[in-house]
Scaffold this motif. Structure first.
Motif, PDB file in Angstrom:
ATOM      1  N   LYS A 157       0.823  -1.206   0.000  1.00  0.00           N
ATOM      2  CA  LYS A 157       0.000   0.000   0.000  1.00  0.00           C
ATOM      3  C   LYS A 157       0.864   1.265   0.000  1.00  0.00           C
ATOM      4  N   ILE A 158       0.366   2.258  -0.723  1.00  0.00           N
ATOM      5  CA  ILE A 158       1.073   3.528  -0.899  1.00  0.00           C
ATOM      6  C   ILE A 158       0.133   4.668  -0.519  1.00  0.00           C
ATOM      7  N   ILE A 159       0.650   5.682   0.146  1.00  0.00           N
ATOM      8  CA  ILE A 159      -0.093   6.923   0.357  1.00  0.00           C
ATOM      9  C   ILE A 159       0.558   8.017  -0.477  1.00  0.00           C
ATOM     10  N   SER A 160      -0.267   8.767  -1.189  1.00  0.00           N
ATOM     11  CA  SER A 160       0.228   9.875  -2.006  1.00  0.00           C
ATOM     12  C   SER A 160      -0.679  11.076  -1.798  1.00  0.00           C
ATOM     13  N   LEU A 161      -0.414  12.144  -2.524  1.00  0.00           N
ATOM     14  CA  LEU A 161      -1.140  13.390  -2.339  1.00  0.00           C
ATOM     15  C   LEU A 161      -2.040  13.691  -3.538  1.00  0.00           C
TER      16      LEU A 161
ATOM     17  N   GLU B 105      -3.830   5.148  -1.365  1.00  0.00           N
ATOM     18  CA  GLU B 105      -4.677   6.082  -0.628  1.00  0.00           C
ATOM     19  C   GLU B 105      -4.124   7.494  -0.828  1.00  0.00           C
ATOM     20  N   ARG B 106      -4.978   8.416  -1.237  1.00  0.00           N
ATOM     21  CA  ARG B 106      -4.533   9.801  -1.420  1.00  0.00           C
ATOM     22  C   ARG B 106      -5.045  10.665  -0.278  1.00  0.00           C
ATOM     23  N   ILE B 107      -4.218  11.594   0.136  1.00  0.00           N
ATOM     24  CA  ILE B 107      -4.591  12.526   1.194  1.00  0.00           C
ATOM     25  C   ILE B 107      -4.387  13.953   0.689  1.00  0.00           C
ATOM     26  N   PRO B 108      -4.999  14.948   1.340  1.00  0.00           N
ATOM     27  CA  PRO B 108      -4.845  16.330   0.884  1.00  0.00           C
ATOM     28  C   PRO B 108      -3.417  16.843   1.076  1.00  0.00           C
ATOM     29  N   PRO B 109      -2.924  17.624   0.125  1.00  0.00           N
ATOM     30  CA  PRO B 109      -1.598  18.230   0.277  1.00  0.00           C
ATOM     31  C   PRO B 109      -1.648  19.420   1.224  1.00  0.00           C
ATOM     32  N   ALA B 110      -0.490  19.763   1.768  1.00  0.00           N
ATOM     33  CA  ALA B 110      -0.376  20.938   2.632  1.00  0.00           C
ATOM     34  C   ALA B 110      -0.313  22.181   1.751  1.00  0.00           C
ATOM     35  N   VAL B 111      -1.463  22.780   1.505  1.00  0.00           N
ATOM     36  CA  VAL B 111      -1.583  23.924   0.600  1.00  0.00           C
ATOM     37  C   VAL B 111      -1.877  25.174   1.420  1.00  0.00           C
ATOM     38  N   SER B 112      -1.078  26.198   1.206  1.00  0.00           N
ATOM     39  CA  SER B 112      -1.206  27.399   2.027  1.00  0.00           C
ATOM     40  C   SER B 112      -2.348  28.304   1.587  1.00  0.00           C
TER      41      SER B 112
ATOM     42  N   ASP C  77      -3.279  30.811  11.823  1.00  0.00           N
ATOM     43  CA  ASP C  77      -1.854  31.119  11.978  1.00  0.00           C
ATOM     44  C   ASP C  77      -1.024  30.651  10.785  1.00  0.00           C
ATOM     45  N   GLY C  78      -1.680  30.049   9.768  1.00  0.00           N
ATOM     46  CA  GLY C  78      -0.973  29.612   8.566  1.00  0.00           C
ATOM     47  C   GLY C  78      -0.223  28.310   8.710  1.00  0.00           C
ATOM     48  N   SER C  79      -0.326  27.651   9.853  1.00  0.00           N
ATOM     49  CA  SER C  79       0.412  26.403  10.065  1.00  0.00           C
ATOM     50  C   SER C  79      -0.180  25.276   9.214  1.00  0.00           C
ATOM     51  N   ASP C  80       0.645  24.271   8.931  1.00  0.00           N
ATOM     52  CA  ASP C  80       0.189  23.178   8.070  1.00  0.00           C
ATOM     53  C   ASP C  80       0.549  21.793   8.618  1.00  0.00           C
ATOM     54  N   VAL C  81       1.061  21.710   9.845  1.00  0.00           N
ATOM     55  CA  VAL C  81       1.501  20.424  10.394  1.00  0.00           C
ATOM     56  C   VAL C  81       0.328  19.456  10.530  1.00  0.00           C
ATOM     57  N   HIS C  82      -0.896  19.968  10.687  1.00  0.00           N
ATOM     58  CA  HIS C  82      -2.054  19.081  10.838  1.00  0.00           C
ATOM     59  C   HIS C  82      -2.300  18.247   9.574  1.00  0.00           C
ATOM     60  N   TYR C  83      -1.801  18.702   8.416  1.00  0.00           N
ATOM     61  CA  TYR C  83      -1.887  17.873   7.211  1.00  0.00           C
ATOM     62  C   TYR C  83      -1.002  16.627   7.362  1.00  0.00           C
ATOM     63  N   ALA C  84       0.138  16.796   8.017  1.00  0.00           N
ATOM     64  CA  ALA C  84       1.001  15.643   8.301  1.00  0.00           C
ATOM     65  C   ALA C  84       0.362  14.727   9.335  1.00  0.00           C
ATOM     66  N   ASP C  85      -0.312  15.306  10.316  1.00  0.00           N
ATOM     67  CA  ASP C  85      -0.993  14.484  11.320  1.00  0.00           C
ATOM     68  C   ASP C  85      -2.038  13.577  10.664  1.00  0.00           C
ATOM     69  N   TYR C  86      -2.673  14.069   9.610  1.00  0.00           N
ATOM     70  CA  TYR C  86      -3.654  13.245   8.911  1.00  0.00           C
ATOM     71  C   TYR C  86      -2.980  12.072   8.199  1.00  0.00           C
ATOM     72  N   LEU C  87      -1.749  12.272   7.750  1.00  0.00           N
ATOM     73  CA  LEU C  87      -0.988  11.153   7.190  1.00  0.00           C
ATOM     74  C   LEU C  87      -0.877  10.037   8.222  1.00  0.00           C
TER      75      LEU C  87
END
Length: 453
Positions: A156-160, A192-199, A208-218
């Motif tokens: 299995k692979i996860i991509s964006l 499985e595709r997940i949303p990219p960290a898009v600003s 606050d413009g942070s994007d770490v929660h996109y990684a948490d979803y990974l």
């Protein structure tokens, strides 16, 4: 924007619009028109490619020249043109190689291949020191996916979503570009595709413009899905220039380590110096488990790509990961070595880092004066200018972007449009400051004209 139009615009500017027809009607050059008709007669038509835009006759330095003698600064180049075109050091190296060993059959090696593999390990740094060559980037993506299965025992692979990793069936299976997957039917299972960290257009924006929660979803998907062998991503999304934070990438690295998931980084378009480092991941303080590079590796002349990984993953002796006819191309290796040497000798990494703030300041200044510019973002000599009809709604200004593209072509500047409304600017790294200034002057003139209209 309807679904079909969305598919068409998702990767680049397209060849079936009224603006394209208007462009070709104004060429007024019988030989060009005849060649375009002949090209359209013999080549299979496909989105963004054939029918073609124009006919080229020369390419030199940062310029391409058409059959009318019209010269364009090339800020597109399919991302192979880090050294521009016809770099003398690369050309001379290829000529010498053709005179001695033009091809190496399977089961044989040669000095230039060994030297090239060693040099790639040196510039990657860390423990990336095992190499396989292939004729193109899509091929090394396939090899990376195979190796991840062998190493982890998981398929299995996860991509964006919105990612691009090549146009073959396995590459579009892990890619997220709709225009490549449309009408293809079943693709590679286990993706499985997940949303990219898009600003600018992220689906989970933070004040606050942070994007770490996109990684948490990974991590959430890895834990829920189970059996994941790898996460594959572009360090920086090339086509519409999406740049995650360093905190995002460091969190991704931590998650992959925790869950024994290999991190495959696709540096095919952005490697070889475009970020001001050899490879973009080096700007974020992390190291992938498998690195895929290509495009500019061949000096803008020879198709050349490589997969680079750790010594501990040298565990696939019983299968053929690549086995490509031109796997150890002497000419390709000679071109790659000459490319690396030219970047080093001309101090191009330092130059790109110096160019970055200049471009940023110019584009920020433009944005302050033109409401059409909704966002600008970039790294090194890779920049995206996102055009909107309204800054509050962020509605994509697709019609205006296309008009600006063709106006810039008239003025002598070529680039691509991504997602229908993002001007993607990626000049050769060899461009001098005066040329860079003139190119941005052209962009500003076109934006000002379309804004006024």
């Amino acid at each position: 924007m309807d679904g079909v139009t969305g598919f068409l615009h998702s990767e680049g500017d397209i060849n079936t619009t009224e603006e394209r027809t208007r462009w070709q009607n104004q060429l007024a050059h019988p030989r060009t028109e005849a060649m375009l008709e002949e090209d359209a007669r013999y080549f299979l038509h496909q989105s963004m490619s054939t029918p073609c835009l124009d006919v080229l006759e020369k390419a030199d330095g940062i310029y391409i020249e058409d059959a009318r003698g019209h010269r364009y600064m090339d800020f597109h180049g399919n991302n192979v043109h880090q050294l521009g075109y016809g770099h003398p050091q690369v050309v001379e190296s290829i000529k010498k190689q053709l005179d001695t060993l033009p091809f190496s059959p399977r089961r044989f090696t040669h000095q230039v291949a060994i030297d090239c593999a060693r040099k790639l390990g040196n510039i990657c740094g860390g423990d990336l020191n095992r190499v396989l060559f292939a004729p193109g980037g899509t091929a090394v993506i396939g090899m990376a996916l195979k190796l991840a299965r062998v190493v982890t025992g998981n398929h299995k692979i996860i991509s964006l979503w919105d990612s691009f990793h090549g146009a073959s069936l396995d590459a579009i299976g892990v890619g997220g570009e709709a225009c490549f997957r449309e009408s293809m039917g079943p693709l590679m299972p286990g993706v499985e595709r997940i949303p990219p960290a898009v600003s600018y257009r992220g689906i989970w924006p933070r004040e606050d413009g942070s994007d770490v929660h996109y990684a948490d979803y990974l991590e959430y998907v890895i834990e829920k899905e189970g059996g994941v062998g790898a996460f594959i991503a572009e360090t920086v999304r090339n086509t519409d220039v999406q740049i995650p934070s360093q905190a995002y990438w460091q969190r991704v690295r931590e998650i992959c380590d925790t869950h024994n998931v290999l991190l495959i980084m696709d540096e095919i378009p952005n490697g070889m110096g475009r970020s001001g480092e050899w490879f973009t991941y080096q700007r974020f303080g992390i190291t992938p488990d498998i690195l895929c590079i290509g495009k500019g590796l061949g000096g803008g002349i020879i198709p050349m790509a490589a997969m680079i990984t750790r010594d501990e993953f040298n565990v696939a002796q019983h299968i053929s990961l690549g086995h490509y006819t031109h796997e150890k191309s002497p000419v390709g290796c000679a071109a790659a070595l000459a490319t690396i040497e030219a970047i080093e000798q001309d101090h191009l990494l330092d130059k790109v880092r110096a160019d970055e703030p200049y471009v940023r300041n110019r584009l920020e200044n433009m944005k302050s004066r033109y409401e059409l510019m909704g966002d600008i973002r970039g790294i090194g000599l890779l920049w995206g200018v996102e055009l909107v009809t309204c800054r509050q709604s962020k509605e994509r200004a697709t019609r205006e972007a296309e008009k600006i593209l063709y106006r810039c072509l008239e003025l002598g500047l070529s680039f691509k449009v991504s997602q229908g409304n993002v001007l993607q600017l990626s000049p050769p790294l060899t461009i001098d400051r005066n040329e860079l200034m003139r190119a941005l002057d052209i962009v500003e003139l076109a934006i000002s004209e379309i804004s006024a209209a």
